[in-house]
Design an enzyme around this catalytic site. Structure first.
Site, short mmCIF file in Angstrom:
data_model
loop_
_atom_site.label_atom_id
_atom_site.label_comp_id
_atom_site.label_asym_id
_atom_site.label_seq_id
_atom_site.Cartn_x
_atom_site.Cartn_y
_atom_site.Cartn_z
N TRP A 78 58.00 7.39 35.81
CA TRP A 78 57.44 7.72 34.50
C TRP A 78 57.43 9.24 34.35
CZ3 TRP A 78 57.16 4.45 30.68
CH2 TRP A 78 56.55 4.84 29.49
N HIS A 95 41.16 8.12 24.39
CA HIS A 95 41.08 6.71 24.01
C HIS A 95 40.04 5.95 24.83
CE1 HIS A 95 44.99 6.17 21.53
NE2 HIS A 95 44.51 7.38 21.39
#
Length: 726
Positions: A78, A95
């Site tokens: 990633w 979040h």
């Protein structure tokens, strides 16, 4: 896989499509699961484990350095945008904290809940599973000394610090849960991102967003980045932004600072076809090992990453802190365009080449910056525009506002400052932390006895003392650790005027307590006197029932001042129902017994504690305004088990009089003996609650009832005494 060849599961119900739970068979049955969650059986830690003590052993500076190193340690599986994970980690922290809403205090970062469904699989949290996996080596290294909840927020802080921004501070103390929360209502929709009409009383009036929700659609943290229902319209989106952030305890200035500060670094991802992404983490197959939204095209990541569907960075140098957000937003004209993934976004017209950010992964290539509909709202809404202009002209002021707003966002649900842990806790007391002066006095046994005597002989009835103590303590919410008896804010606005607190009775009691306070030989807080008065009255009622018991009491509560109290922010704590005092402010669509469960869970009580408290409060005569509903006793004021004896006695029948009122009729005489509400009757009708009621109704359990009531009462009185907790 050929499903027709799968053998029948040898465990009954484990692979059955016809298996149904009690709730699915009887959907109208009262579901008590909200009170049973986070059972100790789910927690692998030792019963005596203290996170606060473990956190103190943490090498905090080493942890911060490890996090800063992680930010630029790009992994092949990633890859980091521009070689820096800062934007990803900030989004994860944001979040995690951003689900908090003021109405019920639920959501937020306090429990590390983002690890579990539904949050781990929300559409708005796409690819945050990668951020959590990148953090795993650090969590593994520091183990039980560091919770996921604390790690999420600290990672966001260190992301900013490593990119050149100085944060306001950090407080630890977030204890992890071990399975998904069942108490948080995220909306009634049955599909992700359903049209906003589902949660507005009037879709054209954006102030009618259903309480306690803050997000505008199921699966979003805030607002739709493309516009209301995916249609670009910045002025309309501005209304959504204002309402959503208001319900997160943010004003216009804080809202704009968070929007700009959050979008100064990092980027959105939409360089591909979102419709072909694999399932979310919770729906993916075992070989994905909990990773979701896998992209089968291109590299599947890096320049091919698809998350929100929008594609691009907001600023010129998104890998480090900068002040180009307002420069780009205010100095260029913008037009709405579709991203490669087909999402609406805004792009500048005739932008200078040097103002374009470089591609996050393709070297030497510059791309257009982008803005969401919410960003454009900051330019087009007149009030937001004024603030944006000030921030643009005074970058230092913007940084100060953002630093404080980010701290508030990430700590709003952590409770009072006394719960904060670590060397980076700011020294300043902030009004949204509900500060309370410390009280450092002790009381001898003789002084306590003297005070109890004065309270019980003050002319106030035991019920008045009990009601005042209860009303002061019942505001506590374990969701965000606000409210409670500490601070004695029941004597301040707005609490002193709440209908549920019976202002006239409250004024009378407080005046008498103030007399006792002034006449006592040493300084004592009114907060302690309020609780002691209620406890002394309960102790006297127990003695009248033949049970001699010493009520536990721990002095040390302080008295908050009006200057320490953000009166407006306390409005959301107003009780509009209280089943313990058999009161509803008005009739609601939700049954009173379900409202009781919600109140009980917010107070941190269990089903047995709820049962024993309701039964005890009834016979003590503490109903709101002195009503007699549910007072199933001929010796009111005695802490007896009479409520449970009556509710389980088949010599009575229960006849409805109105929607929430029943006559308790003697079967032999046909005469009405008592009256009751739905909350009273549910302890006889619900099979689980009846089991508790029968337990306390037994001839050999009156003393057990009293001792259990005292334990539950003391728990409520001390719920906000964080100084007493390890």
């Amino acid at each position: 896989m050929n499903h027709s060849k799968i053998a029948k599961c040898p465990v009954h119900g484990a692979n059955s499509t016809t298996h149904s739970s009690v709730v699915s068979w009887w959907p109208n049955a009262l579901n008590l699961d909200i009170l049973h969650q986070h059972d100790a059986k789910t927690n692998p830690l030792d019963q005596n484990f203290s996170y606060r003590e473990e956190f103190k052993k943490l090498d905090f500076e080493a942890l911060k350095n490890d996090l800063k190193k992680l930010m630029t340690d790009s992994r092949d599986w990633w890859p980091a945008d521009w070689g820096h994970y800062g934007g990803l980690m900030i989004r994860m922290a944001w979040h995690s904290a951003g689900t908090y809403r003021t109405e019920d205090g639920r959501g937020g970062a306090n429990t590390g809940n983002q690890r579990f469904a539904p949050l781990n699989s929300w559409p708005d949290n796409v690819n945050l599973d990668k951020a959590r996996r990148l953090l795993w080596p650090i969590k593994k290294k520091y183990g039980n000394k560091l919770s996921w909840g604390d790690l999420f927020i600290l990672a966001g802080n260190m992301a900013y610090e490593s990119m050149g921004f100085k944060t306001f501070g950090f407080g630890g103390g977030r204890e992890d849960i071990w399975h998904p929360e069942k108490d948080t209502y995220w909306g009634s929709e049955k599909e992700w991102l359903a049209p906003t009409k589902n949660r507005y009383a009037n879709v054209d009036d954006r102030d009618t967003l259903e309480n306690p929700l803050a997000a505008v659609q199921m699966g979003l943290i805030y607002v739709n980045p493309e516009g209301v229902d995916g249609v670009p319209n910045p002025l309309r989106t501005a209304k959504d932004v204002r309402m959503t952030f208001k319900r997160m305890a943010m004003n216009d200035e804080e809202t704009l600072a968070l929007t700009a500060g959050g979008h100064t670094v990092g980027k959105t991802h939409g360089n591909g076809n979102a419709s072909i992404l694999g399932p979310s983490p919770e729906g993916a197959d075992v070989q994905t090992q909990g990773l979701g939204w896998l992209n089968p095209t291109g590299k599947g990541n890096a320049e091919d990453t698809v998350s929100s569907g929008l594609e691009g960075a907001w600023t010129t140098t998104p890998d480090r802190w900068n002040h180009t957000y307002f420069h780009l937003l205010l100095n260029y004209e913008w037009e709405s365009k579709k991203s490669p993934a087909g999402a609406w976004q805004w792009e500048p017209i005739n932008i200078k080449e040097e103002d374009k950010p470089f591609d996050a992964h393709v070297k030497g290539v510059r791309r257009n910056p982008i803005m969401t509909d919410a960003d454009m709202a900051m330019k087009m809404d007149p009030e937001y525009r004024k603030i944006a202009e000030r921030f643009y002209k005074d970058p230092k002021y913007f940084e100060q506002v953002f630093a404080r707003a980010w701290f508030k966002l990430t700590h709003r649900d952590l409770g009072p400052k006394s719960r904060y842990l670590g060397p980076d806790v700011p020294k300043e007391d902030l009004i949204w932390q509900d500060p309370i002066p410390t009280a450092s006095y002790t009381l001898t046994d003789a002084e306590l006895k003297d005070l109890k005597s004065k309270l019980l002989n003050s002319g106030l009835t035991p019920a008045e003392l009990i009601c005042t103590a209860w009303d002061s303590a019942r505001t506590f919410r374990c969701s965000d650790y606000r409210g409670g008896a500490n601070g004695a804010r029941i004597r301040l606005a707005p609490q002193k005027n709440w209908e549920g607190n019976e202002p006239k009775r409250l004024e009378k009691v407080l005046a008498k307590l103030a007399e006792i306070q002034a006449g006592f030989s040493k300084k004592i807080s009114l907060a302690d006197l309020i609780v002691l008065g209620g406890s002394a009255a309960v102790e006297k009622a127990a003695q009248a029932a033949g049970v001699n018991i010493q009520m536990p009491f721990s002095p040390g509560r302080g008295d908050a001042t009006a200057e320490m109290t953000d009166a407006e922010s306390f409005e959301v704590l107003e009780p509009i129902h209280d089943g313990y005092r058999n009161w509803l402010k008005k009739e609601y669509a939700i049954e009173p017994e379900k409202l009781l469960l919600d109140r009980t869970q917010l107070m941190g009580l269990t089903a047995p504690e709820m049962t024993v408290l309701v039964g005890g409060m009834r016979v003590l005569g503490t109903n709101h305004a002195g009503t007699k509903h549910g007072v199933f006793t001929d010796r009111e004021g005695v802490l007896s088990n009479d409520f449970f004896v009556a509710i389980t006695d088949m010599n009575y029948s229960w006849k409805p009089v109105s929607e929430n009122l029943y006559d308790v009729v003697d079967r032999k005489t046909g005469k009405t003996k008592w009256t009751a509400t739905r909350i009273d009757l549910v302890f006889g009708s619900n099979s689980i609650l009846r089991a508790y009621a029968e337990h306390y109704a037994q001839d050999d359990n009156n003393e057990r009832f009293v001792t259990d009531f005292v334990k539950a009462w003391t728990k409520v009185m001390n719920a906000d005494r964080f100084d007493l907790k390890k």
